[in-house]
Enzyme design. Structure first.
Site, short mmCIF file in Angstrom:
data_model
loop_
_atom_site.label_atom_id
_atom_site.label_comp_id
_atom_site.label_asym_id
_atom_site.label_seq_id
_atom_site.Cartn_x
_atom_site.Cartn_y
_atom_site.Cartn_z
N TYR A 69 5.40 -5.40 -6.11
CA TYR A 69 4.67 -4.74 -7.18
C TYR A 69 5.71 -4.29 -8.21
O TYR A 69 6.77 -3.78 -7.83
CB TYR A 69 3.86 -3.55 -6.63
CG TYR A 69 2.92 -2.99 -7.66
CD1 TYR A 69 1.80 -3.71 -8.05
CD2 TYR A 69 3.20 -1.79 -8.29
CE1 TYR A 69 0.95 -3.22 -9.04
CE2 TYR A 69 2.36 -1.29 -9.27
CZ TYR A 69 1.23 -2.02 -9.65
OH TYR A 69 0.41 -1.55 -10.63
N GLU B 92 6.07 3.68 1.80
CA GLU B 92 6.87 4.79 1.29
C GLU B 92 7.26 5.78 2.38
O GLU B 92 8.29 6.44 2.28
CB GLU B 92 6.18 5.49 0.12
CG GLU B 92 4.98 6.33 0.49
CD GLU B 92 4.27 6.91 -0.72
OE1 GLU B 92 3.73 8.02 -0.60
OE2 GLU B 92 4.24 6.26 -1.78
N CYS C 156 3.81 -6.69 -2.17
CA CYS C 156 3.57 -5.45 -2.90
C CYS C 156 4.64 -4.40 -2.58
O CYS C 156 5.83 -4.66 -2.71
CB CYS C 156 2.16 -4.96 -2.58
SG CYS C 156 1.49 -3.75 -3.74
N HIS C 157 4.23 -3.22 -2.14
CA HIS C 157 5.16 -2.13 -1.85
C HIS C 157 5.92 -2.31 -0.53
O HIS C 157 6.74 -1.48 -0.18
CB HIS C 157 4.42 -0.79 -1.85
CG HIS C 157 4.05 -0.31 -3.22
ND1 HIS C 157 2.97 -0.80 -3.91
CD2 HIS C 157 4.64 0.61 -4.02
CE1 HIS C 157 2.89 -0.20 -5.08
NE2 HIS C 157 3.89 0.66 -5.18
N GLY D 216 0.83 -1.20 0.00
CA GLY D 216 0.00 0.00 0.00
C GLY D 216 0.86 1.24 0.00
O GLY D 216 2.02 1.23 -0.40
N ARG D 217 0.30 2.33 0.47
CA ARG D 217 1.03 3.61 0.51
C ARG D 217 1.95 3.71 1.72
O ARG D 217 2.93 4.45 1.71
CB ARG D 217 0.05 4.77 0.53
CG ARG D 217 -0.97 4.78 -0.58
CD ARG D 217 -0.44 5.28 -1.86
NE ARG D 217 -0.10 6.67 -1.71
CZ ARG D 217 0.47 7.39 -2.65
NH1 ARG D 217 0.76 6.84 -3.79
NH2 ARG D 217 0.76 8.64 -2.46
#
Length: 187
Positions: free
Chosen positions: A138, A92, A118-119, A88-89
């Protein structure tokens, strides 16, 4: 045998990537403690729903609130058998917390199971734990993985890969295979 698993989350973690493993690992009999920097047990993080709807990248929508069940400041990585990093976000900005990176380095150094999807790879790369490792994430994370000396392995969106103690996958679409492989590494 029941294991104690630590899960790193933050605001706008991908909804399925936090909810499904959190619940599935508990169903399998394990204790899962979800933590977020600067937050305590009982507080929530907001999730984001990423979907694949035919655009050049995923779409993002507001998801649910996910309740943390452990306090970040009180957790000791040494007390846990494994680590899970949803995407997800959140990754980061979570990767900007040195304390998050220290947790990841502990699990990598101790060769304890790490599951990242994923991320979540953004945290792994920032922690410096993917050099000479085969990693999936991802696809947009591939340049970060190769830039720090990891080998990005392209897989179907339902696939996952295990390299020693590290189990990685591209997105929530890989949950079945990713969780199977993570549970195998977990023992």
């Amino acid at each position: 045998m029941s294991k104690k698993i630590l899960m790193l989350v933050g605001d706008f973690v991908e909804d399925y990537e936090v909810m499904v493993p959190f619940q599935a690992l508990q169903i399998a009999g394990h204790q899962v403690d979800a933590i977020c920097p600067d937050k305590k047990a009982g507080q929530t993080v907001r999730t984001a729903i990423h979907d694949f709807e035919g655009d050049q990248t995923y779409t993002e929508k507001r998801g649910h609130n996910f309740t943390l069940n452990a306090t970040f400041a009180e957790v000791r990585a040494e007390d846990y058998d494994a680590l899970v990093i949803p995407g997800g976000r959140a990754p980061e900005y979570l990767r900007l917390h040195e304390s998050v990176l220290e947790i990841v380095r502990h699990f990598a150094g101790a060769r304890k199971p790490i599951g990242s999807i994923c991320h979540g790879a953004q945290i792994l790369t920032a922690a410096g734990v993917v050099r000479n490792r085969k990693v999936n994430a991802y696809p947009a994370c591939a340049p970060e993985i190769t830039a720090v000396g990891g080998e990005y392995v392209s897989l179907p969106f339902e696939g996952a890969i295990t390299d020693g103690n590290l189990v990685t996958g591209p997105a929530w679409t890989a949950h079945v295979e990713w969780l199977k492989q993570f549970l195998a590494v977990l023992g």
